[in-house]
Design a protein around this motif. Structure first.
Motif, PDB file in Angstrom:
ATOM      1  N   VAL A 150       0.846  -1.181   0.000  1.00 22.30           N
ATOM      2  CA  VAL A 150       0.000   0.000   0.000  1.00 22.30           C
ATOM      3  C   VAL A 150       0.888   1.239   0.000  1.00 22.30           C
ATOM      4  N   GLN A 151       0.520   2.195  -0.827  1.00 22.70           N
ATOM      5  CA  GLN A 151       1.245   3.469  -0.857  1.00 22.70           C
ATOM      6  C   GLN A 151       0.454   4.501  -0.051  1.00 22.70           C
ATOM      7  N   LEU A 152       1.162   5.266   0.743  1.00 21.08           N
ATOM      8  CA  LEU A 152       0.525   6.217   1.650  1.00 21.08           C
ATOM      9  C   LEU A 152       1.051   7.622   1.406  1.00 21.08           C
ATOM     10  N   GLN A 153       0.149   8.577   1.364  1.00 21.88           N
ATOM     11  CA  GLN A 153       0.503   9.970   1.127  1.00 21.88           C
ATOM     12  C   GLN A 153      -0.117  10.827   2.216  1.00 21.88           C
ATOM     13  N   ALA A 154       0.721  11.368   3.087  1.00 24.39           N
ATOM     14  CA  ALA A 154       0.239  12.203   4.184  1.00 24.39           C
ATOM     15  C   ALA A 154       0.267  13.674   3.794  1.00 24.39           C
ATOM     16  N   SER A 155      -0.670  14.417   4.350  1.00 26.24           N
ATOM     17  CA  SER A 155      -0.734  15.850   4.090  1.00 26.24           C
ATOM     18  C   SER A 155      -1.432  16.548   5.249  1.00 26.24           C
ATOM     19  N   CYS A 170      -4.216  11.060   5.365  1.00 27.12           N
ATOM     20  CA  CYS A 170      -3.314  10.071   4.771  1.00 27.12           C
ATOM     21  C   CYS A 170      -4.121   9.278   3.761  1.00 27.12           C
ATOM     22  N   ALA A 171      -3.805   9.475   2.499  1.00 27.22           N
ATOM     23  CA  ALA A 171      -4.502   8.782   1.422  1.00 27.22           C
ATOM     24  C   ALA A 171      -3.732   7.534   1.033  1.00 27.22           C
ATOM     25  N   ALA A 172      -4.451   6.436   0.868  1.00 26.06           N
ATOM     26  CA  ALA A 172      -3.826   5.149   0.562  1.00 26.06           C
ATOM     27  C   ALA A 172      -4.230   4.663  -0.821  1.00 26.06           C
ATOM     28  N   SER A 173      -3.340   3.938  -1.433  1.00 29.55           N
ATOM     29  CA  SER A 173      -3.638   3.307  -2.714  1.00 29.55           C
ATOM     30  C   SER A 173      -2.877   1.995  -2.804  1.00 29.55           C
ATOM     31  N   GLY A 174      -3.336   1.122  -3.659  1.00 28.64           N
ATOM     32  CA  GLY A 174      -2.584  -0.095  -3.940  1.00 28.64           C
ATOM     33  C   GLY A 174      -2.916  -1.277  -3.074  1.00 28.64           C
ATOM     34  N   SER A 175      -3.925  -1.174  -2.254  1.00 26.87           N
ATOM     35  CA  SER A 175      -4.279  -2.294  -1.392  1.00 26.87           C
ATOM     36  C   SER A 175      -5.750  -2.183  -1.027  1.00 26.87           C
ATOM     37  N   ILE A 176      -6.293  -3.221  -0.447  1.00 31.31           N
ATOM     38  CA  ILE A 176      -7.646  -3.141   0.078  1.00 31.31           C
ATOM     39  C   ILE A 176      -7.553  -2.397   1.403  1.00 31.31           C
ATOM     40  N   PHE A 177      -7.835  -1.121   1.359  1.00 31.46           N
ATOM     41  CA  PHE A 177      -7.556  -0.240   2.485  1.00 31.46           C
ATOM     42  C   PHE A 177      -8.265  -0.686   3.748  1.00 31.46           C
ATOM     43  N   SER A 178      -9.479  -1.172   3.609  1.00 32.53           N
ATOM     44  CA  SER A 178     -10.305  -1.446   4.778  1.00 32.53           C
ATOM     45  C   SER A 178      -9.766  -2.570   5.655  1.00 32.53           C
ATOM     46  N   ILE A 179      -8.826  -3.365   5.154  1.00 30.64           N
ATOM     47  CA  ILE A 179      -8.276  -4.429   5.978  1.00 30.64           C
ATOM     48  C   ILE A 179      -7.089  -3.954   6.802  1.00 30.64           C
ATOM     49  N   ASN A 180      -6.645  -2.738   6.532  1.00 25.60           N
ATOM     50  CA  ASN A 180      -5.436  -2.254   7.184  1.00 25.60           C
ATOM     51  C   ASN A 180      -5.718  -1.574   8.518  1.00 25.60           C
ATOM     52  N   VAL A 181      -5.040  -2.047   9.548  1.00 22.59           N
ATOM     53  CA  VAL A 181      -4.980  -1.281  10.781  1.00 22.59           C
ATOM     54  C   VAL A 181      -4.026  -0.115  10.506  1.00 22.59           C
ATOM     55  N   MET A 182      -4.482   1.093  10.777  1.00 21.51           N
ATOM     56  CA  MET A 182      -3.695   2.277  10.437  1.00 21.51           C
ATOM     57  C   MET A 182      -3.254   3.007  11.695  1.00 21.51           C
ATOM     58  N   GLY A 183      -2.114   3.661  11.585  1.00 27.16           N
ATOM     59  CA  GLY A 183      -1.608   4.421  12.718  1.00 27.16           C
ATOM     60  C   GLY A 183      -0.984   5.724  12.287  1.00 27.16           C
ATOM     61  N   TRP A 184      -0.989   6.653  13.201  1.00 27.42           N
ATOM     62  CA  TRP A 184      -0.238   7.905  13.052  1.00 27.42           C
ATOM     63  C   TRP A 184       0.899   7.888  14.069  1.00 27.42           C
TER      64      TRP A 184
END
Length: 113
Positions: A1-6, A21-35
């Motif tokens: 997954v590619q991540l772009q923070a702004s 943080c915009a994500a691409s390249g993966s099924i985003f909803s399965i990802n546990v995300m963190g800052w």
């Protein structure tokens, strides 16, 4: 997954910012995300995390009640709403997929009068 923070920038103490943080390249909803954030001369630390469905969030003690993590899976985006900012919140903020161990580039937040 590619991540772009702004969304970083300069803000006065007591002010607010919202990071995205915009994500691409993966099924985003399965990802546990963190800052995470890294202040000058300090180690990178986890600020907040959110599960794939958004039902469970966790926060560092230093930001509880001031920062709020959320996500919009339809937009493949995770957010960090930062309120009541303090000078000690100054850091470069990074988003990360904890599931895939992928990091975005940082966005700098400076809290100063």
């Amino acid at each position: 997954v590619q991540l772009q923070a702004s969304g970083g920038g300069l803000v006065q103490p007591g002010g607010s910012l919202r990071l995205s943080c915009a994500a691409s390249g993966s099924i985003f909803s399965i990802n546990v995300m963190g800052w995470y954030r890294q202040a000058p001369g300090k180690q990178r630390e986890l600020v907040a995390s959110i599960t794939g469905g958004g039902g469970i969030t966790n926060y560092a003690d230093s930001v509880k009640g001031r920062f709020f993590i959320s996500r919009d899976n339809a937009k493949n985006t995770v957010y960090l709403q930062m309120n009541s900012l303090k000078p000690e919140d100054t850091a470069v903020y990074y988003c990360r997929s904890l599931t895939l161990n992928s990091w975005g580039q940082g966005t700098k937040v400076t809290v100063s009068s």
